[in-house]
Scaffold this motif. Structure first.
Motif, mmCIF file in Angstrom:
data_model
loop_
_atom_site.group_PDB
_atom_site.id
_atom_site.type_symbol
_atom_site.label_atom_id
_atom_site.label_comp_id
_atom_site.label_asym_id
_atom_site.label_seq_id
_atom_site.Cartn_x
_atom_site.Cartn_y
_atom_site.Cartn_z
ATOM 1 N N GLY A 176 0.792 -1.234 0.000
ATOM 2 C CA GLY A 176 0.000 0.000 0.000
ATOM 3 C C GLY A 176 0.814 1.268 0.000
ATOM 4 O O GLY A 176 0.364 2.300 -0.499
ATOM 5 N N VAL A 177 2.018 1.231 0.582
ATOM 6 C CA VAL A 177 2.829 2.450 0.642
ATOM 7 C C VAL A 177 3.153 2.960 -0.756
ATOM 8 O O VAL A 177 3.079 4.166 -1.032
ATOM 9 N N ASN A 178 3.513 2.069 -1.675
ATOM 10 C CA ASN A 178 3.859 2.509 -3.023
ATOM 11 C C ASN A 178 2.669 3.130 -3.741
ATOM 12 O O ASN A 178 2.850 4.023 -4.578
ATOM 13 N N ASP A 179 1.464 2.678 -3.421
ATOM 14 C CA ASP A 179 0.272 3.313 -3.995
ATOM 15 C C ASP A 179 0.191 4.780 -3.569
ATOM 16 O O ASP A 179 -0.155 5.650 -4.378
ATOM 17 N N VAL A 226 -7.578 1.067 -4.459
ATOM 18 C CA VAL A 226 -6.778 0.345 -3.469
ATOM 19 C C VAL A 226 -7.682 -0.527 -2.599
ATOM 20 O O VAL A 226 -7.404 -1.705 -2.365
ATOM 21 N N ALA A 227 -8.781 0.044 -2.118
ATOM 22 C CA ALA A 227 -9.704 -0.709 -1.270
ATOM 23 C C ALA A 227 -10.297 -1.896 -2.015
ATOM 24 O O ALA A 227 -10.403 -3.002 -1.459
ATOM 25 N N ALA A 228 -10.670 -1.691 -3.277
ATOM 26 C CA ALA A 228 -11.274 -2.773 -4.055
ATOM 27 C C ALA A 228 -10.282 -3.909 -4.276
ATOM 28 O O ALA A 228 -10.645 -5.095 -4.190
ATOM 29 N N ARG A 229 -9.033 -3.571 -4.556
ATOM 30 C CA ARG A 229 -8.022 -4.621 -4.772
ATOM 31 C C ARG A 229 -7.744 -5.393 -3.493
ATOM 32 O O ARG A 229 -7.650 -6.626 -3.505
ATOM 33 N N LEU A 246 -4.984 -18.624 6.480
ATOM 34 C CA LEU A 246 -4.945 -17.587 7.501
ATOM 35 C C LEU A 246 -4.279 -16.357 6.912
ATOM 36 O O LEU A 246 -3.180 -16.439 6.350
ATOM 37 N N LEU A 247 -4.927 -15.210 7.030
ATOM 38 C CA LEU A 247 -4.455 -13.960 6.433
ATOM 39 C C LEU A 247 -3.709 -13.116 7.465
ATOM 40 O O LEU A 247 -4.215 -12.885 8.564
ATOM 41 N N LEU A 248 -2.510 -12.653 7.108
ATOM 42 C CA LEU A 248 -1.740 -11.722 7.933
ATOM 43 C C LEU A 248 -1.699 -10.370 7.237
ATOM 44 O O LEU A 248 -1.393 -10.290 6.040
ATOM 45 N N THR A 249 -2.001 -9.301 7.968
ATOM 46 C CA THR A 249 -1.963 -7.953 7.408
ATOM 47 C C THR A 249 -1.261 -7.015 8.388
ATOM 48 O O THR A 249 -1.059 -7.351 9.556
ATOM 49 N N ALA A 250 -0.942 -5.826 7.902
ATOM 50 C CA ALA A 250 -0.315 -4.819 8.769
ATOM 51 C C ALA A 250 -0.611 -3.430 8.235
ATOM 52 O O ALA A 250 -0.700 -3.223 7.018
ATOM 53 N N CYS A 251 -0.796 -2.482 9.142
ATOM 54 C CA CYS A 251 -0.824 -1.080 8.755
ATOM 55 C C CYS A 251 0.591 -0.535 8.941
ATOM 56 O O CYS A 251 1.350 -1.015 9.785
ATOM 57 N N LEU A 252 0.957 0.473 8.145
ATOM 58 C CA LEU A 252 2.355 0.878 8.038
ATOM 59 C C LEU A 252 2.569 2.335 8.401
ATOM 60 O O LEU A 252 1.653 3.157 8.296
ATOM 61 N N GLY A 280 -2.690 7.229 6.152
ATOM 62 C CA GLY A 280 -3.708 7.036 7.176
ATOM 63 C C GLY A 280 -4.988 6.451 6.602
ATOM 64 O O GLY A 280 -5.632 5.592 7.217
ATOM 65 N N ALA A 281 -5.357 6.914 5.404
ATOM 66 C CA ALA A 281 -6.562 6.393 4.753
ATOM 67 C C ALA A 281 -6.387 4.923 4.371
ATOM 68 O O ALA A 281 -7.293 4.102 4.575
ATOM 69 N N VAL A 282 -5.224 4.582 3.806
ATOM 70 C CA VAL A 282 -4.959 3.184 3.457
ATOM 71 C C VAL A 282 -4.969 2.326 4.712
ATOM 72 O O VAL A 282 -5.541 1.225 4.735
ATOM 73 N N ASN A 283 -4.352 2.817 5.783
ATOM 74 C CA ASN A 283 -4.338 2.052 7.031
ATOM 75 C C ASN A 283 -5.754 1.812 7.552
ATOM 76 O O ASN A 283 -6.067 0.727 8.060
ATOM 77 N N TYR A 284 -6.613 2.824 7.425
ATOM 78 C CA TYR A 284 -7.989 2.646 7.900
ATOM 79 C C TYR A 284 -8.684 1.556 7.102
ATOM 80 O O TYR A 284 -9.388 0.698 7.656
#
Length: 282
Positions: free
Chosen positions: A77-80, A91-94, A108-114, A136-140
């Motif tokens: 997401g950061v590169n977006d 981004v949200a749709a993908r 099992l899905l692993l995710t992280a906000c950056l 912040g928006a991507v993290n939300y």
């Protein structure tokens, strides 16, 4: 008994930039893989530097699912946010598609906000705030979708590690070995609480000597300079326009409108997702 299969998707953070080892890069996902089970784990890292959510959805996901994984990490997401073409709705749709495909296969899905890249680079306020709002928006969005799909979510945008220079490589955008170990440790702790990590936790101590100052400066003057040049031709003109807008709103005392605009974009992006039960922004 079949070995646990762990597939990592994402960008340079997961590829292991900042954690060089003899013969290539390692990174937090490889460190985590070693502690997922008492027996050796079948680990495949499909993350690539520069990847955006489109790359994960259109290329990495198919290759990853073909391996029939038990665990899939999706950290991207950061590169977006660092592109002039940034589109939060896309981004949200993908991410929604990727998360749904992963969990739909029983993995099992692993995710992280950056962390905010502008703050990590030490940009001045007017230049730092636009990318901060984007991240912040991507993290939300990641938070909301992680909750929907029952992901193991790491709040990597928080904690002292984001401001500790010892955790970061020379470019200030990627963790060094110590930072990658910190990410692996934190993910391992979350998984161990659930009983999904039964192997030993990664060691926090570094294994390799950190690059010398001269080596770090050489990297910045070669690969680092190339990265800056690409961002300057892509994002910088738009970033300067956004910074000018920041200054105008600040002078008028209307900066809150920009925050409201960002919140509205998050709500619209989540509301547009094609599911009946959608997480709602607040």
């Amino acid at each position: 008994m079949r070995r646990v299969r762990f597939v990592a998707l994402g960008d340079s953070l997961t590829e292991g930039v900042g954690d060089p080892v003899p013969g290539g890069r390692r990174g937090w996902a490889a460190l985590l893989a070693a502690g997922l089970a008492e027996e050796p784990v079948a680990f495949t890292n499909l993350a690539r530097a520069g990847a955006q959510t489109r790359d994960v959805a259109e290329r990495q996901l198919r290759a990853g699912l073909a391996l029939r994984p038990d665990i899939v990490s999706v950290v991207v997401g950061v590169n977006d946010t660092l592109r002039r073409t940034f589109d939060l709705g896309a981004v949200a749709a993908r991410l929604d598609t990727v998360y749904a495909e992963v969990t739909g296969r029983g993995a099992l899905l692993l995710t992280a906000c950056l962390p905010d890249p502008g703050a990590m680079l030490g940009l001045p306020g007017p230049l730092a705030r636009p990318p901060a709002r984007r991240q912040g928006a991507v993290n939300y969005v990641v938070h909301a979708l992680s909750d929907r799909y029952g992901a193991v979510h790491l709040h990597a945008c928080e904690g002292d590690w984001t401001t500790d220079p010892a955790m970061w490589s020379a470019d200030r955008l990627h963790p060094g070995e110590r930072g990658h170990r910190q990410l692996a440790l934190r993910f391992h702790a979350l998984l161990a609480e659930r009983g999904d990590a039964t192997g030993p936790a990664p060691a926090p101590e570094t294994e390799f000597q950190a690059p010398s100052r001269s080596a770090s400066l050489w990297w910045l003057a070669t690969a680092g300079t190339g990265w800056v040049a690409r961002r300057c031709t892509d994002l910088l003109p738009q970033l300067l326009a956004l910074a000018a807008d920041e200054l105008r709103h600040h002078a008028r005392g209307t900066s809150a409108r920009l925050d409201l605009r960002a919140s509205a974009a998050v709500s619209a992006a989540l509301a547009a997702l094609p599911t009946a039960e959608r997480p709602e922004a607040v």
